[in-house]
Design an enzyme around this catalytic site. Structure first.
Site, PDB file in Angstrom:
ATOM      1  N   LYS A  12     -42.694  15.603   2.207  1.00 27.24           N
ATOM      2  CA  LYS A  12     -43.592  16.547   2.646  1.00 27.24           C
ATOM      3  C   LYS A  12     -45.064  16.064   2.534  1.00 27.24           C
ATOM      4  O   LYS A  12     -45.919  16.230   3.504  1.00 27.24           O
ATOM      5  CB  LYS A  12     -43.441  17.989   1.704  1.00 27.24           C
ATOM      6  CG  LYS A  12     -42.504  18.882   2.256  1.00 27.24           C
ATOM      7  CD  LYS A  12     -42.909  20.115   1.713  1.00 27.24           C
ATOM      8  CE  LYS A  12     -41.620  21.112   1.678  1.00 27.24           C
ATOM      9  NZ  LYS A  12     -41.803  22.218   1.053  1.00 27.24           N
ATOM     10  N   GLU A  40     -44.235  32.213  -8.883  1.00 29.17           N
ATOM     11  CA  GLU A  40     -42.892  32.963  -8.515  1.00 29.17           C
ATOM     12  C   GLU A  40     -43.552  33.325  -7.042  1.00 29.17           C
ATOM     13  O   GLU A  40     -44.444  34.067  -6.523  1.00 29.17           O
ATOM     14  CB  GLU A  40     -42.607  33.990  -9.217  1.00 29.17           C
ATOM     15  CG  GLU A  40     -41.300  34.348  -9.368  1.00 29.17           C
ATOM     16  CD  GLU A  40     -40.781  35.496 -10.139  1.00 29.17           C
ATOM     17  OE1 GLU A  40     -39.859  36.405  -9.608  1.00 29.17           O
ATOM     18  OE2 GLU A  40     -41.421  35.808 -11.127  1.00 29.17           O
ATOM     19  N   ASP A  69     -44.329  27.305   3.189  1.00 26.42           N
ATOM     20  CA  ASP A  69     -43.382  28.037   2.851  1.00 26.42           C
ATOM     21  C   ASP A  69     -42.200  28.132   4.050  1.00 26.42           C
ATOM     22  O   ASP A  69     -42.860  28.456   4.974  1.00 26.42           O
ATOM     23  CB  ASP A  69     -43.662  29.453   2.186  1.00 26.42           C
ATOM     24  CG  ASP A  69     -42.494  30.319   1.527  1.00 26.42           C
ATOM     25  OD1 ASP A  69     -41.896  29.496   0.583  1.00 26.42           O
ATOM     26  OD2 ASP A  69     -42.056  31.031   2.053  1.00 26.42           O
ATOM     27  N   GLY A 151     -30.471  21.504   2.856  1.00 21.70           N
ATOM     28  CA  GLY A 151     -30.491  23.013   3.060  1.00 21.70           C
ATOM     29  C   GLY A 151     -29.667  23.333   4.197  1.00 21.70           C
ATOM     30  O   GLY A 151     -28.359  22.685   4.141  1.00 21.70           O
ATOM     31  N   LYS A 173     -35.528  14.585  13.506  1.00 19.54           N
ATOM     32  CA  LYS A 173     -35.835  15.980  13.164  1.00 19.54           C
ATOM     33  C   LYS A 173     -37.296  16.252  13.025  1.00 19.54           C
ATOM     34  O   LYS A 173     -38.110  17.116  13.615  1.00 19.54           O
ATOM     35  CB  LYS A 173     -35.156  16.142  11.833  1.00 19.54           C
ATOM     36  CG  LYS A 173     -35.432  17.682  11.449  1.00 19.54           C
ATOM     37  CD  LYS A 173     -34.888  17.805   9.919  1.00 19.54           C
ATOM     38  CE  LYS A 173     -35.336  19.044   9.132  1.00 19.54           C
ATOM     39  NZ  LYS A 173     -35.068  19.315   7.906  1.00 19.54           N
TER      40      LYS A 173
HETATM   41  P1  IMP Z   1     -39.051  25.669   0.913  1.00 23.43           P
HETATM   42  O1  IMP Z   1     -40.274  26.660   1.586  1.00 23.43           O
HETATM   43  O2  IMP Z   1     -39.290  24.254   1.054  1.00 23.43           O
HETATM   44  O3  IMP Z   1     -39.083  25.987  -0.355  1.00 23.43           O
HETATM   45  O4  IMP Z   1     -37.841  25.778   1.529  1.00 23.43           O
HETATM   46  C1  IMP Z   1     -37.241  27.208   1.572  1.00 23.43           C
HETATM   47  C2  IMP Z   1     -35.543  27.147   2.019  1.00 23.43           C
HETATM   48  O5  IMP Z   1     -35.591  27.236   3.348  1.00 23.43           O
HETATM   49  C3  IMP Z   1     -34.888  25.668   1.487  1.00 23.43           C
HETATM   50  O6  IMP Z   1     -34.401  25.688   0.131  1.00 23.43           O
HETATM   51  C4  IMP Z   1     -33.779  25.501   2.476  1.00 23.43           C
HETATM   52  O7  IMP Z   1     -32.743  26.438   2.188  1.00 23.43           O
HETATM   53  C5  IMP Z   1     -34.573  26.336   3.955  1.00 23.43           C
HETATM   54  N1  IMP Z   1     -35.132  25.293   4.755  1.00 23.43           N
HETATM   55  C6  IMP Z   1     -36.374  25.280   4.924  1.00 23.43           C
HETATM   56  N2  IMP Z   1     -36.680  24.053   5.567  1.00 23.43           N
HETATM   57  C7  IMP Z   1     -35.699  23.530   5.705  1.00 23.43           C
HETATM   58  C8  IMP Z   1     -34.964  22.518   6.931  1.00 23.43           C
HETATM   59  O8  IMP Z   1     -35.907  21.789   7.255  1.00 23.43           O
HETATM   60  N3  IMP Z   1     -33.917  22.239   6.778  1.00 23.43           N
HETATM   61  C9  IMP Z   1     -32.977  22.972   6.164  1.00 23.43           C
HETATM   62  N4  IMP Z   1     -33.187  24.091   5.222  1.00 23.43           N
HETATM   63  C10 IMP Z   1     -34.348  24.467   5.321  1.00 23.43           C
END
Ligand code: IMP
Length: 195
Positions: A12, A40, A69, A151, A173
């Site tokens: 990221k 949190e 997020d 994910g 992607k």
């Molecule tokens: P965070 O905002 O990076 O904490 O992502 C939140 C959650 O959304 C992750 O833990 C994944 O479960 C899902 N997520 C977010 N972006 C992706 C992606 O690009 N691919 C697959 N899952 C994602």
């Protein structure tokens, strides 16, 4: 102007530096500043959670902060798992368990449309805040396909790529991802303001 990226995810950070690096003199990750700030995620929307994280970093450092997020929204499940994407199967459960629960909840659904959303928040020490959002559309597969990504990637069939994110390379992607699109939208807003 100095910017702190409110993330420790190397991928990221690299992506953010490439897209909006030119607008800031110096860019740091939390790790580079030895900061452990992980508020949190109590917000009910992606925007609230992104702002919560960025504000905490700006308050702690006096610098600009950028956070994101993200999550998966499934039409037939009224937008779930949504902001709860990371902990869909419960706190401490992993991607495999989240995917298993999603497959179970989608078992009898014929309407399988879904999208990933990413909200990025940029906060300034003077209180200014800029928000941008990106989405990528597709549908939920009936079985896991591919081992790439993380994910929900193996269950998400991308309308743009015509294959699952789990089958796509990182480069493929990135060209269509919700996060890439949110950052591109943020760049447009910054260009409008900074000229
Ligand atoms: P965070 O905002 O990076 O904490 O992502 C939140 C959650 O959304 C992750 O833990 C994944 O479960 C899902 N997520 C977010 N972006 C992706 C992606 O690009 N691919 C697959 N899952 C994602």
């Amino acid at each position: 102007m100095k910017l702190v990226i409110a993330s420790n995810n190397a991928h990221k950070i690299a992506e953010i530096k490439t897209i909006i690096g030119g607008f800031f003199e110096e860019i740091y990750s939390l790790k580079e500043l030895s900061l452990e700030i992980d508020p949190e995620e109590t917000g009910k929307t992606f925007e609230e959670n992104a702002l919560l994280k960025a504000r905490a970093v700006t308050e702690a450092t006096g610098m600009c902060a950028l956070s994101d997020d993200s999550g998966l929204c499934v039409e037939a499940l009224n937008g779930a798992p949504g902001v709860y994407s990371a902990r869909y199967a419960g706190v401490g459960h992993d991607d495999g368990e989240n995917n298993a629960l999603l497959l179970k909840n989608m078992q009898d659904k014929t309407l399988r449309k879904a999208y990933f959303v990413s909200c990025v928040a940029l906060t300034y020490p003077d209180g200014k805040e800029i928000i941008a959002e990106g989405r990528t559309y597709g549908s939920i597969l009936t079985e896991l396909k591919g081992n790439n990504g993380f994910g929900y990637d193996p269950l998400f069939y991308s309308d743009d790529l015509k294959k699952s994110f789990g089958e796509a390379s990182a480069e493929e992607k990135n060209t269509v991802s919700h996060r890439g699109r949110a950052l591109a939208a943020l760049k447009e807003k910054l260009t409008g303001q900074h000229g």
